[in-house]
Design a protein around this motif. Structure first.
Motif, PDB file in Angstrom:
ATOM      1  N   GLU A  69      -6.104  -4.685   5.966  1.00  0.00           N
ATOM      2  CA  GLU A  69      -6.322  -5.198   4.605  1.00  0.00           C
ATOM      3  C   GLU A  69      -5.252  -6.216   4.218  1.00  0.00           C
ATOM      4  O   GLU A  69      -5.549  -7.270   3.642  1.00  0.00           O
ATOM      5  CB  GLU A  69      -6.331  -4.049   3.607  1.00  0.00           C
ATOM      6  CG  GLU A  69      -6.655  -4.481   2.197  1.00  0.00           C
ATOM      7  CD  GLU A  69      -6.779  -3.307   1.254  1.00  0.00           C
ATOM      8  OE1 GLU A  69      -5.917  -3.205   0.362  1.00  0.00           O
ATOM      9  OE2 GLU A  69      -7.716  -2.518   1.413  1.00  0.00           O
ATOM     10  N   THR A  70      -4.004  -5.922   4.548  1.00  0.00           N
ATOM     11  CA  THR A  70      -2.906  -6.846   4.240  1.00  0.00           C
ATOM     12  C   THR A  70      -3.085  -8.158   4.987  1.00  0.00           C
ATOM     13  O   THR A  70      -2.954  -9.238   4.406  1.00  0.00           O
ATOM     14  CB  THR A  70      -1.544  -6.209   4.599  1.00  0.00           C
ATOM     15  OG1 THR A  70      -1.371  -5.032   3.810  1.00  0.00           O
ATOM     16  CG2 THR A  70      -0.399  -7.162   4.367  1.00  0.00           C
ATOM     17  N   MET A 108      -6.534 -15.015   3.763  1.00  0.00           N
ATOM     18  CA  MET A 108      -7.271 -15.632   2.671  1.00  0.00           C
ATOM     19  C   MET A 108      -6.352 -16.505   1.817  1.00  0.00           C
ATOM     20  O   MET A 108      -6.720 -17.620   1.444  1.00  0.00           O
ATOM     21  CB  MET A 108      -7.943 -14.551   1.818  1.00  0.00           C
ATOM     22  CG  MET A 108      -9.073 -13.840   2.544  1.00  0.00           C
ATOM     23  SD  MET A 108      -9.635 -12.308   1.769  1.00  0.00           S
ATOM     24  CE  MET A 108     -10.148 -12.879   0.158  1.00  0.00           C
ATOM     25  N   ALA A 109      -5.163 -16.022   1.545  1.00  0.00           N
ATOM     26  CA  ALA A 109      -4.226 -16.763   0.696  1.00  0.00           C
ATOM     27  C   ALA A 109      -3.608 -17.955   1.432  1.00  0.00           C
ATOM     28  O   ALA A 109      -3.523 -19.050   0.891  1.00  0.00           O
ATOM     29  CB  ALA A 109      -3.125 -15.827   0.207  1.00  0.00           C
ATOM     30  N   GLU A 131     -13.271 -14.129   2.444  1.00  0.00           N
ATOM     31  CA  GLU A 131     -13.053 -12.818   3.061  1.00  0.00           C
ATOM     32  C   GLU A 131     -13.816 -12.720   4.379  1.00  0.00           C
ATOM     33  O   GLU A 131     -13.290 -12.196   5.363  1.00  0.00           O
ATOM     34  CB  GLU A 131     -13.497 -11.709   2.106  1.00  0.00           C
ATOM     35  CG  GLU A 131     -13.165 -10.323   2.621  1.00  0.00           C
ATOM     36  CD  GLU A 131     -13.418  -9.229   1.607  1.00  0.00           C
ATOM     37  OE1 GLU A 131     -13.379  -8.055   2.019  1.00  0.00           O
ATOM     38  OE2 GLU A 131     -13.633  -9.527   0.416  1.00  0.00           O
ATOM     39  N   HIS A 152      -5.878 -10.236   3.451  1.00  0.00           N
ATOM     40  CA  HIS A 152      -5.476 -10.928   2.221  1.00  0.00           C
ATOM     41  C   HIS A 152      -4.511 -12.086   2.499  1.00  0.00           C
ATOM     42  O   HIS A 152      -4.595 -13.133   1.850  1.00  0.00           O
ATOM     43  CB  HIS A 152      -4.864  -9.940   1.220  1.00  0.00           C
ATOM     44  CG  HIS A 152      -5.886  -9.021   0.629  1.00  0.00           C
ATOM     45  ND1 HIS A 152      -6.851  -9.440  -0.254  1.00  0.00           N
ATOM     46  CD2 HIS A 152      -6.104  -7.704   0.814  1.00  0.00           C
ATOM     47  CE1 HIS A 152      -7.615  -8.429  -0.590  1.00  0.00           C
ATOM     48  NE2 HIS A 152      -7.197  -7.352   0.050  1.00  0.00           N
TER      49      HIS A 152
END
Length: 51
Positions: free
Chosen positions: A18-19, A25-26, A32, A22
């Motif tokens: 999950e980290t 994505m950033a 996603e 993200h």
């Protein structure tokens, strides 16, 4: 740094999927779905090398 470098670096630091998702994505302005595709590709490569 490309997405695969970031994925490898973060997983080597024991980050969660999950980290890493993200961060991709950033950092790379990925959706996603695009980020998940990169992570899946990473795991396919790792699996091939571990055979």
């Amino acid at each position: 740094m490309d997405p695969m470098d970031l994925i490898r670096d973060k997983f080597s630091q024991d980050c969660t999927i999950e980290t890493v998702l993200h961060l991709l994505m950033a950092h790379f302005e990925l959706s996603e779905e695009e980020a998940q595709t990169k992570i899946n590709a990473y795991f396919e490569i790792v699996e091939e090398y571990s055979k």
